[in-house]
Structure formats: structure tokens, C-alpha cells
Design a protein around this motif. Sequence first.
Motif, PDB file in Angstrom:
ATOM      1  N   ASP A 269       0.812  -1.751  -0.204  1.00 19.19           N
ATOM      2  CA  ASP A 269      -0.657  -0.598  -0.363  1.00 19.19           C
ATOM      3  C   ASP A 269       0.961   1.261   0.033  1.00 19.19           C
ATOM      4  N   GLU A 309      -7.678   7.467   0.013  1.00 20.89           N
ATOM      5  CA  GLU A 309      -7.632   5.440   0.166  1.00 20.89           C
ATOM      6  C   GLU A 309      -5.244   5.538  -0.234  1.00 20.89           C
ATOM      7  N   ARG A 312      -3.848   9.015   0.355  1.00 21.02           N
ATOM      8  CA  ARG A 312      -3.591   8.735   2.329  1.00 21.02           C
ATOM      9  C   ARG A 312      -2.665   8.053   2.378  1.00 21.02           C
ATOM     10  N   GLN A 313      -2.296   6.605   1.660  1.00 19.31           N
ATOM     11  CA  GLN A 313      -1.487   5.539   1.854  1.00 19.31           C
ATOM     12  C   GLN A 313      -0.503   6.440   1.354  1.00 19.31           C
TER      13      GLN A 313
END
Length: 391
Positions: A269, A309, A312-313
Motif C-alpha cells: 500500500d 485511500e 493517504r497511503q
Amino acid sequence: MRKRALLAAFTALVAASGAFGVRLATADAAPITFSHPGVLVSRAQLDFVKAKVAAGAQPWLAAYNQMKASSYASLTRTPKPRATVECGSYSNPNNGCTDEREDAIAAYTDALAWYVTGNAAYAQKSIALMDAWSATIKTHTNSNGPLQTGWAGSVWPRAAEIIKYTYSSWPNAARFATMLRTVYLPVVIAGSSSNGNWELSMMEAAVGISVFLDDKASYDRAITRFKARAAAYIYITADGAQPKYPPVGSVDTTSELISYWQGQSTFVDGLAQETCRDFVHTGYGISAISHVAETTRIQGEDLWPSLQERVRQALGFHTKFENGTAVPGTICGGSVQKGLGPVSEVAFNALHTRLGIAMTNSQTYTESRRPQGTNNLFVAWETLTHANNPA
């Protein structure tokens, strides 16, 4: 190969539909009416910043003073336009490349200074810089020409939006629009099959220019390519066993993908397509993604929820190593070239301040580096414009 042929056919259909004036019914279509100023910063955000600086509040005052003390804010700056800007690999040769980028940043700097202070001299200097280039430039050449077009083309609309919609008079605004429409937009809207930061910067320019020109068809086309490239630039486990293939180019096998990802075959991720190249170029890509997402939010479609997502990752992954965490052997052979740069404020504000997402690594990185200034390419003064900005 069949998958990529179908994607190419769909892309052609999108382009053709725009050419014939047919609007595709998607949630991401351009707004009925564009919001101005609306490239990276909105009027509400600018008003927030102006109030904070006037009140002497931190970190905005320190960020403003940093900007004001820079050479970009000089009211004696002389623009250096060229008809042909020639940029080779890594700007070698550099015939007008630095001059163009820095004049664009200066125009944006002056536009911000005008709005914050109300001093018309800054607006007039911003206009003088934009007018000089719109009267002169015709093309960008050599191998880095498309990237240069994207970098400068990302910044010019930010300045132009503020000046056109908050200052009383800009007689040559139409000529500037023609410059964006004829010199910049045809190059950036076509995209690139090079490393992802190229195409992301080009799509940032295409989106910003489309907003300034009120060009719905170009906006939709740029957003379509942007979404495909952003999804292919940052990996998250929801993608499956490997990252998504880039939207254009010849990379369509696993071995080719691993080579394209700088030899990285373990995917986790937040890993980006250029992580194992260096964090500098990765920062360019993350920054461009955040800039486009922020512009879409201002324009009422808001891609942040769909990108949150990935971004953020990506920020958390890279800032973790910037903050001192050891790099495991499974990532880039255990060694990375750090240097993410002043690129985290926009995304951190969108995800943490507005959406309430905890981002420990990103917060440590962002707050410890305030005020974040400029990378002298296309990122400038984002602590001032976006730190803790709820507008």
C-alpha cells in the motif's frame, strides 16, 4: 493486448464525443458553470488566508513572510519571455526553461500577495509577467518540452484565475487565454506514456487551463485520463496482486510492469511507480494528483473521496521513510533516494483537516517542515494557501 485495445477504443470514443458536442453522463463531468477563481485555491480559501495573515496567526504569517521575502515577490522583477522555450532532458539544454517556470511562479506569487494585501502593485506585476509571455511564446521544443509545458501550464492558470476574477482590469486577458489555448493545451491534453509524474503534471495543466477557458470538453477529457493515470501511479491492495497498467503505452505484461516500476516486484500500500527511482519525482506525481483533486473539489465534483485511500497511503508510506524509519529490504532493495519536497500540505489538509483522517506520518512530516515553500518548478507556498484551511 485486447484489454488495451478496448481501452484505446474507449478513449477515442470519449474524444470523439467531445468533438461532436455530446456529453457523457458521468458523475465526474465538468460543472454546468465553472467556479472562479477555481484552480487550486478558491475565493473562500483566499479569504481564510487573508484573515489569518492579517491577524498574525501561525503558520500563515510565517508562510506569507517566506513568500514575500522570496525573489518571486520582487516588484522589480523583469520577465524573460522567449518565442521558443527549448528544454532537453533534465533541462539540458535550458533555453528559457527556468525563466518560464520562475516567471509563472512569480506571477502566481504576486497574485497571492495582491489578494492578501490589497496592494495593486502586486496585481499589476502579475499582469506584466503574464502579458510578457502571452505576447511572445509560440512553442516548447526538445525532449522535455511536454513536461515543461505541463509544469508552466500548471502554474499560469492559478495566477490568471486570481487576477481575472479579483482584480479590476486586465486588458490583455483574452491574449493570455489564447496563449493557453494554442501553446499549452494541445500539448498537455494529449498526455504522455513516459513516467507517471509527466502525465500527471500535464493533466494538472490541462485541468487548470480548462477551468480558466471554461472549456468543458477539455476538462472532461483531462479528468478521464487523470483518473486512469492516478490509479496506475499509486498501488493499493484493492488493485489486486499488481498495480494497474498505465493508460497509454506498451506496458501490458507483468514483467514490463515490474520494469516500469523501477524493478520493484513486491507491491505494498502506498508504493508509487517512481518510488524506487527517487522520492523527488514521486513527490511531483503525488503533488499533481493532490492539485487536480483540490481543483475538482472547488469545481463541485470532488475526486478526493475516490482518491483518498491512494493518496493517504502514498503520503504515509513515503513520509514514514522521510521521518527516519528504516527501509526494509523488500522495498527498492532496502535503499531509497529521499527528497519528497514541499508537496504534502494540499493532500494533508484535504484528508486530515476536512475529512478527519488520522495521518500520523504525514502530519509529522508536514508540520515539521512548515512553512513549505516552493520547488521552483510548479509547487509554491502551500502552507500559506492550504495549511489547516477548512474553506
